[in-house]
Structure formats: structure tokens, C-alpha cells
Design a protein around this motif. Structure first.
Motif, mmCIF file in Angstrom:
data_model
loop_
_atom_site.group_PDB
_atom_site.id
_atom_site.type_symbol
_atom_site.label_atom_id
_atom_site.label_comp_id
_atom_site.label_asym_id
_atom_site.label_seq_id
_atom_site.Cartn_x
_atom_site.Cartn_y
_atom_site.Cartn_z
ATOM 1 N N ARG A 86 -45.685 -24.250 -54.020
ATOM 2 C CA ARG A 86 -44.767 -24.569 -55.121
ATOM 3 C C ARG A 86 -45.352 -25.687 -55.994
ATOM 4 N N GLN B 121 -43.229 -23.840 -43.855
ATOM 5 C CA GLN B 121 -42.520 -24.648 -44.848
ATOM 6 C C GLN B 121 -43.483 -25.544 -45.615
ATOM 7 N N ARG C 63 -44.271 -25.530 -49.642
ATOM 8 C CA ARG C 63 -44.231 -26.746 -50.482
ATOM 9 C C ARG C 63 -45.535 -26.920 -51.247
ATOM 10 N N TYR D 237 -40.361 -16.128 -55.948
ATOM 11 C CA TYR D 237 -39.348 -16.703 -55.053
ATOM 12 C C TYR D 237 -38.992 -18.132 -55.444
ATOM 13 N N ASP D 238 -37.697 -18.375 -55.475
ATOM 14 C CA ASP D 238 -37.186 -19.712 -55.794
ATOM 15 C C ASP D 238 -36.402 -20.233 -54.593
ATOM 16 N N PRO D 239 -36.964 -21.169 -53.834
ATOM 17 C CA PRO D 239 -36.293 -21.681 -52.632
ATOM 18 C C PRO D 239 -34.936 -22.307 -52.924
ATOM 19 N N ASP D 240 -34.713 -22.740 -54.160
ATOM 20 C CA ASP D 240 -33.460 -23.409 -54.514
ATOM 21 C C ASP D 240 -32.284 -22.436 -54.613
ATOM 22 N N ARG D 241 -32.544 -21.124 -54.562
ATOM 23 C CA ARG D 241 -31.461 -20.144 -54.682
ATOM 24 C C ARG D 241 -30.733 -19.932 -53.367
ATOM 25 N N ASP D 242 -31.149 -20.589 -52.332
ATOM 26 C CA ASP D 242 -30.466 -20.540 -51.036
ATOM 27 C C ASP D 242 -30.432 -19.118 -50.462
#
Length: 262
Positions: free
Chosen positions: A15, A8, A12, A70-75
């Protein structure tokens, strides 16, 4: 637990600095086992001349693309997103090579068409005898054809059902990852409707074919392991799998046309 936290943290950092090649390379190493897993499953049914190392190379391109997009905000879990992209990258390269003989492609289309016509006429799944008779061949010749198709088949449930978008692209209609940048053809079925249609089509398969599909795609057993469960040879499982895929393609393609025309 520490390993999860480290991953993780790595995400971060990446990103925050997506141009950092060293961070991207660390993510590639972290998720490289996914490539080996997908390449192994796809490669298990391919001809011997398709090299495992080539499949892994194609898959790595998909992994790199997945990491960069990849977009982590897309759950959506990265593993779920990456596996779809790795598989797609391998299959795209295999298709570009066009290594499947035209005669095998034609035979698969003929069987699929025969199944679709018989289902419309009989209102049930046709058996081998009926399919062979429709094709004007013996059951043994049908089995041989299924074996040939299975040896060159890369069909999977998430590639079964595709439609052309307005831009000429092919979109997998049961892709579980929503692509917000992809064209949305007017009148196309919703993701939920498609999943329901696939589930219904699988439920209507003959029992042994349904079991093979369930064990292979949902329980993730290999064809050899399924053969041990069913007490049959791996080649017989491969035939059942191929027949199930052709039945699903025939049924789902017909359903898509009817829905889009309605």
C-alpha cells in the motif's frame, strides 16, 4: 500467527509502494491457492475441452486486479473480495469464448420460461411432469435437457440476477461487495432486499433442490460429495442443481421486473 502478521506487513508495504512489482508478486503467490480453489469449483461441471490451466490463467488475471484495487479501509476481507473477482474473471473469459451451444442456451431459456409461467398459474413450484407437459416433451427428454444444460452451465447464485445500468453495463445485484464507483440505477432494489429475495426464493425450492443449493453454495460440498449425502449419482445432483438455478432465475427475474415497474 506469524504468517498472518507477515501477510499484513506485506500489505502495508505494498500500500505504501503500489508500484513495487516484487511486493505485488509476493501477494500473488500468497493468494494463488484462491485461484486454484475457484477454478476447481467452476471447472468441475464444465465440458472436458475446457482446460483447467486456462481457467487458472483467467483467474490469475482476476487475482491481480483484486490485489491492485483492494482497499483495506472498506472493512471487507481480501479473500472475500478476491474470490468474487477471480470468479468474475473466469466467467467473463468463458463467455467471451461463447462455447455454450445456442441450442443449449435456447433450451435453458425455454425451461426457465415454462417454470415462470407455471409458477404464476399454480402459485407453487411445478414438478417435472408439469414442466415437461408445458414444454411438450417427455420427463425423460426434460432430464436429458437438464443434463445438457448442466454440462455447459456456469450459473452460480451471485450471477443469477442482473440488470442493465444506464451505461449499458451488467451489474450483479446480489454481489456482496459494494462497488462505490458503479452506477446506481434509480429504482433498483437495495442489497439487503436482494439478499432477502434470494433467501426467500431458495426457501421455496422443492426440498431436494434446496438441499443441493445449500450444500453446494453454503457448505461448499462438491457435486460428487452431495451425491454421496443424498445417495444418488453425481449426474442426478447436477440435474437437481440446474433445475434449482433455472427456478431461481425464473422467480428472481420476475420479482425484479415487478419491483422495478412498481
Amino acid at each position: 500467527m506469524a504468517e498472518v502478521e507477515d501477510t499484513q506487513t506485506l500489505w502495508r508495504q505494498y500500500r505504501a509502494n503500489p508500484d513495487a512489482k516484487a511486493l505485488r508478486d509476493r501477494l500473488i503467490l500468497t493468494y494463488a491457492p484462491l485461484v486454484k480453489y475457484v477454478a476447481g469449483r467452476l471447472g468441475s461441471g464444465l465440458p472436458a475441452h475446457v482446460d483447467d490451466d486456462d481457467l487458472i490463467s483467467y483467474g490469475l488475471l482476476g487475482l491481480i486486479g483484486a490485489i491492485e484495487r483492494y482497499d483495506p479501509d472498506r472493512d471487507v476481507k481480501f479473500e472475500t473480495y478476491a474470490i468474487a473477482r477471480i470468479k468474475g474473471s473466469i466467467i467473463d473469459e468463458l463467455r467471451a469464448m461463447d462455447w455454450v451451444p445456442r441450442s443449449v442456451r435456447a433450451r435453458a431459456r425455454d425451461i426457465e420460461r415454462a417454470i415462470a409461467e407455471l409458477e404464476r398459474k399454480l402459485h407453487r413450484a411445478p414438478n417435472d411432469e408439469e414442466i415437461a407437459k408445458k414444454l411438450g416433451i417427455t420427463e425423460e427428454e426434460l432430464e436429458d435437457s437438464l443434463t445438457d444444460i448442466s454440462r455447459s452451465s456456469i450459473a452460480a447464485l451471485d450471477e443469477l440476477w442482473t440488470v442493465s445500468t444506464g451505461g449499458g453495463d451488467q451489474v450483479a445485484l446480489i454481489d456482496t461487495i459494494e462497488d462505490t464507483e458503479a452506477p446506481d440505477p434509480q429504482g433498483s432494489l437495495s442489497q439487503t432486499e436482494m439478499k432477502e429475495a434470494v433467501g426467500e426464493a431458495i426457501a421455496r425450492l422443492p426440498e431436494r433442490e434446496k438441499l443441493v443449493v445449500t450444500l453446494y453454495y453454503y457448505e461448499e460440498l462438491t457435486l460428487r460429495e452431495i451425491g454421496e449425502v443424498l445417495g444418488v449419482t453425481e449426474s442426478r445432483v447436477s440435474q437437481l442443481h440446474t433445475k434449482a438455478i433455472l427456478r431461481l432465475k425464473a422467480r428472481l427475474a420476475g420479482g425484479t421486473r415487478a419491483a422495478l415497474e412498481g
